[in-house]
Design an enzyme around this catalytic site. Structure first.
Site, PDB file in Angstrom:
ATOM      1  N   GLU A  46     -21.125 -15.918 -73.046  1.00 27.30           N
ATOM      2  CA  GLU A  46     -20.271 -15.245 -74.033  1.00 27.30           C
ATOM      3  C   GLU A  46     -20.748 -15.582 -75.451  1.00 27.30           C
ATOM      4  O   GLU A  46     -20.834 -14.727 -76.326  1.00 27.30           O
ATOM      5  CB  GLU A  46     -18.824 -15.697 -73.839  1.00 27.30           C
ATOM      6  CG  GLU A  46     -17.859 -15.100 -74.859  1.00 27.30           C
ATOM      7  CD  GLU A  46     -16.407 -15.371 -74.513  1.00 27.30           C
ATOM      8  OE1 GLU A  46     -16.113 -16.419 -73.910  1.00 27.30           O
ATOM      9  OE2 GLU A  46     -15.558 -14.524 -74.846  1.00 27.30           O
ATOM     10  N   GLN A  69     -12.499 -10.456 -68.678  1.00 31.70           N
ATOM     11  CA  GLN A  69     -12.627 -11.907 -68.446  1.00 31.70           C
ATOM     12  C   GLN A  69     -11.253 -12.544 -68.584  1.00 31.70           C
ATOM     13  O   GLN A  69     -10.663 -12.526 -69.672  1.00 31.70           O
ATOM     14  CB  GLN A  69     -13.585 -12.471 -69.496  1.00 31.70           C
ATOM     15  CG  GLN A  69     -13.734 -13.958 -69.493  1.00 31.70           C
ATOM     16  CD  GLN A  69     -14.312 -14.463 -70.820  1.00 31.70           C
ATOM     17  OE1 GLN A  69     -14.687 -13.666 -71.672  1.00 31.70           O
ATOM     18  NE2 GLN A  69     -14.364 -15.751 -70.995  1.00 31.70           N
TER      19      GLN A  69
HETATM   20  C1  LIG Z   1     -10.273 -10.838 -80.423  1.00 30.80           C
HETATM   21  C2  LIG Z   1     -10.128 -11.833 -79.313  1.00 30.80           C
HETATM   22  C3  LIG Z   1     -10.546 -11.480 -78.033  1.00 30.80           C
HETATM   23  C4  LIG Z   1     -10.408 -12.381 -76.988  1.00 30.80           C
HETATM   24  N1  LIG Z   1     -10.794 -11.978 -75.712  1.00 30.80           N
HETATM   25  C5  LIG Z   1     -10.593 -12.826 -74.664  1.00 30.80           C
HETATM   26  C6  LIG Z   1     -10.908 -12.396 -73.331  1.00 30.80           C
HETATM   27  O1  LIG Z   1     -11.380 -11.271 -73.093  1.00 30.80           O
HETATM   28  N2  LIG Z   1     -10.649 -13.242 -72.321  1.00 30.80           N
HETATM   29  C7  LIG Z   1     -10.148 -14.502 -72.507  1.00 30.80           C
HETATM   30  O2  LIG Z   1      -9.978 -15.224 -71.536  1.00 30.80           O
HETATM   31  N3  LIG Z   1      -9.815 -14.936 -73.773  1.00 30.80           N
HETATM   32  C8  LIG Z   1     -10.030 -14.120 -74.834  1.00 30.80           C
HETATM   33  N4  LIG Z   1      -9.710 -14.537 -76.123  1.00 30.80           N
HETATM   34  C9  LIG Z   1      -9.073 -15.847 -76.290  1.00 30.80           C
HETATM   35  C10 LIG Z   1      -9.920 -16.900 -76.981  1.00 30.80           C
HETATM   36  O3  LIG Z   1     -10.937 -17.395 -76.149  1.00 30.80           O
HETATM   37  C11 LIG Z   1      -8.957 -18.003 -77.443  1.00 30.80           C
HETATM   38  O4  LIG Z   1      -8.108 -17.432 -78.407  1.00 30.80           O
HETATM   39  C12 LIG Z   1      -9.660 -19.199 -78.031  1.00 30.80           C
HETATM   40  O5  LIG Z   1     -10.411 -19.874 -77.053  1.00 30.80           O
HETATM   41  C13 LIG Z   1      -8.668 -20.172 -78.706  1.00 30.80           C
HETATM   42  O6  LIG Z   1      -7.609 -20.470 -77.855  1.00 30.80           O
HETATM   43  P1  LIG Z   1      -6.088 -20.349 -78.353  1.00 30.80           P
HETATM   44  O7  LIG Z   1      -5.928 -19.012 -78.980  1.00 30.80           O
HETATM   45  O8  LIG Z   1      -5.211 -20.698 -77.211  1.00 30.80           O
HETATM   46  O9  LIG Z   1      -5.960 -21.426 -79.503  1.00 30.80           O
HETATM   47  P2  LIG Z   1      -5.749 -22.997 -79.311  1.00 30.80           P
HETATM   48  O10 LIG Z   1      -6.698 -23.517 -78.295  1.00 30.80           O
HETATM   49  O11 LIG Z   1      -4.298 -23.265 -79.094  1.00 30.80           O
HETATM   50  O12 LIG Z   1      -6.185 -23.526 -80.728  1.00 30.80           O
HETATM   51  C14 LIG Z   1      -5.320 -23.525 -81.864  1.00 30.80           C
HETATM   52  C15 LIG Z   1      -6.033 -24.252 -82.992  1.00 30.80           C
HETATM   53  O13 LIG Z   1      -6.288 -25.628 -82.614  1.00 30.80           O
HETATM   54  C16 LIG Z   1      -7.663 -25.949 -82.763  1.00 30.80           C
HETATM   55  N5  LIG Z   1      -8.081 -26.863 -81.698  1.00 30.80           N
HETATM   56  C17 LIG Z   1      -7.901 -26.711 -80.373  1.00 30.80           C
HETATM   57  N6  LIG Z   1      -8.470 -27.736 -79.698  1.00 30.80           N
HETATM   58  C18 LIG Z   1      -9.028 -28.554 -80.620  1.00 30.80           C
HETATM   59  C19 LIG Z   1      -9.762 -29.784 -80.562  1.00 30.80           C
HETATM   60  N7  LIG Z   1     -10.061 -30.351 -79.388  1.00 30.80           N
HETATM   61  N8  LIG Z   1     -10.180 -30.328 -81.733  1.00 30.80           N
HETATM   62  C20 LIG Z   1      -9.893 -29.750 -82.915  1.00 30.80           C
HETATM   63  N9  LIG Z   1      -9.191 -28.605 -83.036  1.00 30.80           N
HETATM   64  C21 LIG Z   1      -8.769 -28.003 -81.900  1.00 30.80           C
HETATM   65  C22 LIG Z   1      -8.372 -24.613 -82.632  1.00 30.80           C
HETATM   66  O14 LIG Z   1      -9.644 -24.625 -83.270  1.00 30.80           O
HETATM   67  C23 LIG Z   1      -7.392 -23.660 -83.319  1.00 30.80           C
HETATM   68  O15 LIG Z   1      -7.590 -23.688 -84.724  1.00 30.80           O
HETATM   69  C24 LIG Z   1      -9.829 -13.661 -77.193  1.00 30.80           C
HETATM   70  C25 LIG Z   1      -9.419 -14.009 -78.490  1.00 30.80           C
HETATM   71  C26 LIG Z   1      -9.550 -13.112 -79.526  1.00 30.80           C
HETATM   72  C27 LIG Z   1      -9.088 -13.517 -80.886  1.00 30.80           C
END
Ligand SMILES: Cc1cc2nc3c(=O)[nH]c(=O)nc-3n(C[C@H](O)[C@H](O)[C@H](O)COP(=O)(O)OP(=O)(O)OC[C@H]3O[C@@H](n4cnc5c(N)ncnc54)[C@H](O)[C@@H]3O)c2cc1C
Length: 405
Positions: free
Chosen positions: A236, A118
């Site tokens: 998911e 994905q």
């Molecule tokens: C083990 C693992 C597997 C994964 N596998 C996939 C995959 O197969 N495909 C894929 O596409 N993605 C994958 N992901 C990615 C995952 O979906 C993202 O890491 C997640 O959605 C968070 O995005 P980010 O890491 O960019 O953090 P950010 O969005 O930058 O967030 C950083 C912090 O800010 C907070 N935050 C963000 N927005 C808000 C808001 N509006 N209000 C309050 N707080 C907020 C968050 O809660 C977090 O604490 C994976 C992640 C992990 C850890």
């Protein structure tokens, strides 16, 4: 796969079909892939999918019922080696795919011949996935993809990926996205490992440089990628948090084993305090399991609702609490890593294993993957409780005009 397609199949009818499958293809003597193929062809892969595409048009709860029956009979688990394909890509193709796409992709996805990944998250678009910057530009009957995705689970094993790309930078961010099914072996696709705290690289960063995708592999209408993506994300969350394993199984069972190892039948004050903590989490786990069972029985075929996000939030918090207690019960040994910390790229993603120290580290990602717990709480607040929405001041601005770093 509209709700109207749902047929009133009974559990008894399904049980008869499962019995027949097990009699015709005994799991102990059948190649897993042959078993999976038969399971698909008999409509027992995803009972709630359409007939001919791995289903029988039944209720989603019957799909869970089949999985439990097959697990009890010792049958192989088709989802295990293709967890993203099963949990997210297949239900999205079932809802948004053309007949040709369903016929081409669903069977080899189910049998595990073709693993899927994905491709949503990007370095600048995680929680705010609608802000994504990967571009797809039309060129005749093809699209040309350029950009970077990140955290892509099992991309190194994947033959295909479900990708969201920006096709109209002039439209507001949610409206200028289109979904595609991309061949991960196509020229211009590069997959590099990203190692997690466990020492394993379950996920990757993926680079797309002038990758050509036929228009026939566009999933859904041009500009409706957000709608397609919501189907994926909702599935998911159910796939991560909505499981209904047998009562008392999995992480809580490993924790009880650890309790017994440490305290045996002791009735010391320390043992009693620990016993209370184990029981508290057992009860919480059972309440979560029963809530998921009830939700799965009420669920209609199609895209799951916000209850999946609530289940995912509960699952993430519970799993972290259980493994935290499990390593506490190990005493000082809980601080030692259970292996020599090899930097490996696993062939499948596992969670919640009896390896307590490694699982303790792995489950820290539960509150990030599939949407963070903060985002799950936003969904719960807005879509279940009807509270005022999060601040969204870029919703109606053309994507190209939104400031980004
Ligand atoms: C083990 C693992 C597997 C994964 N596998 C996939 C995959 O197969 N495909 C894929 O596409 N993605 C994958 N992901 C990615 C995952 O979906 C993202 O890491 C997640 O959605 C968070 O995005 P980010 O890491 O960019 O953090 P950010 O969005 O930058 O967030 C950083 C912090 O800010 C907070 N935050 C963000 N927005 C808000 C808001 N509006 N209000 C309050 N707080 C907020 C968050 O809660 C977090 O604490 C994976 C992640 C992990 C850890």
């Amino acid at each position: 796969m509209a709700d109207t397609a749902t047929k009133e199949l009974t559990t008894q009818e399904i049980d008869t079909m499962v019995d027949q499958l097990l009699a015709d293809f005994p799991p102990a003597t059948t190649e897993p892939r042959v078993f999976f193929g038969e399971q698909f062809d008999r409509g027992l892969a995803w009972v709630h999918f359409e007939p001919g595409h791995g289903g029988l048009g039944g209720s989603p709860s019957l799909t869970g019922h089949v999985a439990r029956r097959l697990a009890e009979a010792g049958a192989p688990n088709a989802a295990m080696h293709n967890v993203i394909g099963h949990g997210m890509c297949a239900p999205t193709i079932a809802v948004h795919g053309t007949e040709e796409q369903k016929a081409k992709y669903l069977r080899p996805l189910f049998t595990g011949e073709e693993v899927w990944c994905q491709l949503f998250s990007e370095p600048g678009a995680g929680s705010d996935v609608a802000g994504l910057a990967t571009r797809a530009v039309r060129d005749g009957d093809e699209w040309i993809l350029n950009g970077q995705k990140v955290w892509t689970t099992l991309a190194h094993m994947a033959r295909y990926g479900l990708i969201l790309a920006r096709t109209d930078p002039d439209a507001p961010k949610h409206r200028g996205i289109t979904a595609f099914l991309v061949d991960m072996h196509a020229p211009g696709v590069e997959v590099r490992p990203l190692y997690q705290a466990t020492g394993e690289a379950e996920f990757n960063e993926c680079f797309f440089t002038d990758v050509r995708v036929p228009d026939a592999d566009r999933l859904g209408e041009v500009g409706n990628g957000w709608g397609v993506g919501i189907t994926t994300l909702m599935n998911e969350r159910v796939s991560i948090g909505g499981q209904t394993p047998p009562r008392g199984s999995g992480p809580i069972a490993f924790t009880i084993d650890q309790y017994k190892k440490r305290y045996g039948t002791s009735s010391s004050a320390e043992a009693m305090v620990a016993r209370d903590k184990v029981m508290e989490l057992w009860v919480e786990g059972e309440a979560t399991r029963l809530t998921n069972l009830r939700a799965s029985q009420n669920r209609k075929a199609g895209t799951p609702g916000p209850e999946g996000s609530v289940a995912k939030l509960a699952y993430a918090e519970l799993n972290q609490k259980i493994y935290s207690l499990a390593v506490d019960l190990m005493g000082p040994e809980g601080m030692l890593y259970s292996s020599d910390y090899p930097l490996v790229r696993p062939t499948y993603a596992t969670q919640g294993t009896p390896d307590l120290q490694k699982s303790f580290i792995r489950v820290q990602a539960n509150s990030i993957e599939g949407g963070t717990s903060v985002i799950m709480r936003n969904i719960l607040a807005e879509r279940v409780l009807g509270l005022p929405g999060d601040v969204r001041n870029d919703k109606d601005v053309a994507w190209k005009d939104i400031p980004r770093s």
